[in-house]
Design a protein around this motif. Structure first.
Motif, short mmCIF file in Angstrom:
data_model
loop_
_atom_site.label_atom_id
_atom_site.label_comp_id
_atom_site.label_asym_id
_atom_site.label_seq_id
_atom_site.Cartn_x
_atom_site.Cartn_y
_atom_site.Cartn_z
N UNK A 155 45.49 40.61 31.43
CA UNK A 155 44.74 41.10 32.59
C UNK A 155 44.55 42.62 32.49
N UNK A 156 43.38 43.10 32.86
CA UNK A 156 43.11 44.54 32.82
C UNK A 156 43.75 45.24 34.02
N UNK A 157 44.19 46.49 33.83
CA UNK A 157 44.78 47.24 34.95
C UNK A 157 43.81 47.31 36.13
N UNK A 158 44.31 47.08 37.31
CA UNK A 158 43.48 47.14 38.50
C UNK A 158 43.01 45.79 38.99
N UNK A 159 42.84 44.83 38.08
CA UNK A 159 42.35 43.51 38.49
C UNK A 159 43.36 42.76 39.34
N UNK A 160 44.65 42.97 39.06
CA UNK A 160 45.70 42.25 39.79
C UNK A 160 45.66 42.54 41.28
N UNK A 161 45.18 43.72 41.65
CA UNK A 161 45.12 44.08 43.07
C UNK A 161 43.73 43.92 43.67
N UNK A 162 42.81 43.36 42.90
CA UNK A 162 41.44 43.17 43.39
C UNK A 162 41.40 42.11 44.48
N UNK A 163 40.37 42.17 45.31
CA UNK A 163 40.23 41.19 46.40
C UNK A 163 40.00 39.78 45.88
N UNK A 164 39.30 39.69 44.77
CA UNK A 164 39.07 38.39 44.15
C UNK A 164 39.55 38.43 42.69
N UNK A 165 40.12 37.34 42.25
CA UNK A 165 40.58 37.27 40.87
C UNK A 165 40.45 35.83 40.37
N UNK A 166 39.86 35.71 39.20
CA UNK A 166 39.70 34.40 38.57
C UNK A 166 40.13 34.49 37.11
N UNK A 167 40.66 33.41 36.61
CA UNK A 167 40.88 33.27 35.19
C UNK A 167 39.84 32.28 34.67
N UNK A 168 38.89 32.78 33.92
CA UNK A 168 37.81 31.97 33.37
C UNK A 168 38.36 31.22 32.15
N UNK A 210 42.14 30.27 40.27
CA UNK A 210 41.94 31.34 41.26
C UNK A 210 43.17 32.21 41.45
N UNK A 211 43.09 33.10 42.41
CA UNK A 211 43.97 34.26 42.61
C UNK A 211 45.46 34.03 42.31
N UNK A 212 46.15 33.21 43.12
CA UNK A 212 47.61 33.11 42.96
C UNK A 212 47.99 32.55 41.59
N UNK A 213 47.33 31.45 41.20
CA UNK A 213 47.63 30.84 39.90
C UNK A 213 47.22 31.76 38.75
N UNK A 214 46.14 32.52 38.95
CA UNK A 214 45.71 33.48 37.92
C UNK A 214 46.74 34.59 37.76
N UNK A 215 47.29 35.06 38.88
CA UNK A 215 48.31 36.12 38.82
C UNK A 215 49.59 35.62 38.15
N UNK A 216 49.98 34.38 38.44
CA UNK A 216 51.16 33.81 37.79
C UNK A 216 50.93 33.72 36.28
N UNK A 217 49.73 33.31 35.90
CA UNK A 217 49.40 33.21 34.48
C UNK A 217 49.47 34.57 33.80
N UNK A 218 48.95 35.60 34.47
CA UNK A 218 49.02 36.96 33.93
C UNK A 218 50.47 37.39 33.74
N UNK A 219 51.32 37.01 34.69
CA UNK A 219 52.75 37.33 34.60
C UNK A 219 53.40 36.60 33.43
N UNK A 220 53.07 35.32 33.26
CA UNK A 220 53.63 34.53 32.17
C UNK A 220 53.18 35.06 30.80
N UNK A 221 51.96 35.56 30.72
CA UNK A 221 51.44 36.08 29.46
C UNK A 221 52.19 37.34 29.00
N UNK A 222 52.79 38.03 29.94
CA UNK A 222 53.53 39.25 29.60
C UNK A 222 54.90 38.94 28.98
#
Length: 259
Positions: free
Chosen positions: A167-180, A198-210
């Motif tokens: 995930x790019x810096x700044x996207x995690x705090x955006x109003x909308x977030x999708x993992x395409x 969508x948002x919550x699951x996308x954020x969890x995925x970003x966390x897991x990728x780290x």
């Protein structure tokens, strides 16, 4: 002399480590075993007498899926079916073979590997990753084991060229977030198709990728429903990027016990 040397070269044995992906009964006492080897990639071996009560050397238990082996094998490039001269465990997994959750996770990992390892070519980086992952799973406490299928599924895609971009810096705090899932990227824009998270699951995925090491997996707190949902979507991602991926037979059992 040259001809004699070539014949000797062809009948040489090779020592290699291996990971059993699957074993199929053949005849009354034999097995056809698919093994991901350190030296030759994925290979198929005929193991005669493995299921015979009279056989004291080769045991069928050695060839359970997810077994980690030290092998001495005959290898012929022109053959589809190879032979094993000697075989023993390189690492004996105590918990994985007896613990219901860990065993289900290991079987899932092996089926996923079997589905995407198409060519019999050496892939040592992937081999070492999978070997280490199975050893880490065997030692893992429950909180880490429960997240292991998500970690393995995300990390495995890296070796086949379709890893989800970080995930790019700044996207995690955006109003909308999708993992395409078609593009493998995080975005603030709604994808023009149905393959996205969508948002919550996308954020969890970003966390897991780290997470690069399994022992860090207890940092990601998930419930039963979230794990089931995310695993299903990650396999959807695989199906979008691997031709003829099909269905995972082990998924149903794993999702039932993935607390």
């Amino acid at each position: 002399m040259r001809t004699h040397a070539l014949i000797l070269q062809h009948i040489m044995t090779h020592k290699t480590r291996g990971i059993v992906l699957r074993a199929i009964k053949y005849g009354e006492t034999s097995l056809v075993v698919t093994v991901f080897t350190e030296l030759f990639g994925v290979q198929t071996y005929m193991v005669n007498g493995a299921r015979s009560a009279k056989k004291t050397g080769v045991k069928a238990v050695l060839y359970q899926p997810a077994s980690l082996l030290d092998m001495e094998v005959y290898h012929y490039d022109q053959k589809n079916m190879q032979r094993i001269k000697e075989c023993s465990w390189s690492y004996l997994q105590h918990e994985t073979m007896s613990h219901v959750l860990k065993n289900s996770i290991a079987l899932y990992m092996m089926e996923l590997l079997y589905k995407i390892l198409k060519q019999p070519e050496q892939h040592t980086d992937l081999f070492y990753f999978c070997e280490d992952a199975l050893q880490q799973l065997d030692k893992a406490p429950a909180a880490i084991a429960a997240n292991f299928p998500l970690f393995f599924t995300l990390q495995l895609s890296h070796f086949f060229g379709f890893r989800i971009n970080d995930i790019e810096p700044g996207l995690a705090s955006a109003d909308t977030l999708y993992l395409d899932l078609l593009e493998g990227v995080f975005t603030a824009d709604h994808p023009p198709h149905l393959h996205f998270i969508e948002k919550e699951e996308a954020l969890i995925t970003a966390e897991l990728l780290k997470i690069m090491q399994p022992h860090e997996l207890d940092q990601v707190k998930l419930n039963f429903q979230k794990r089931r949902l995310l695993l299903a979507r990650y396999l959807e991602y695989y199906a979008l990027h691997i031709p003829d991926f099909g269905q995972m037979k082990t998924l149903g059992v794993l999702q039932e016990i993935l607390g």
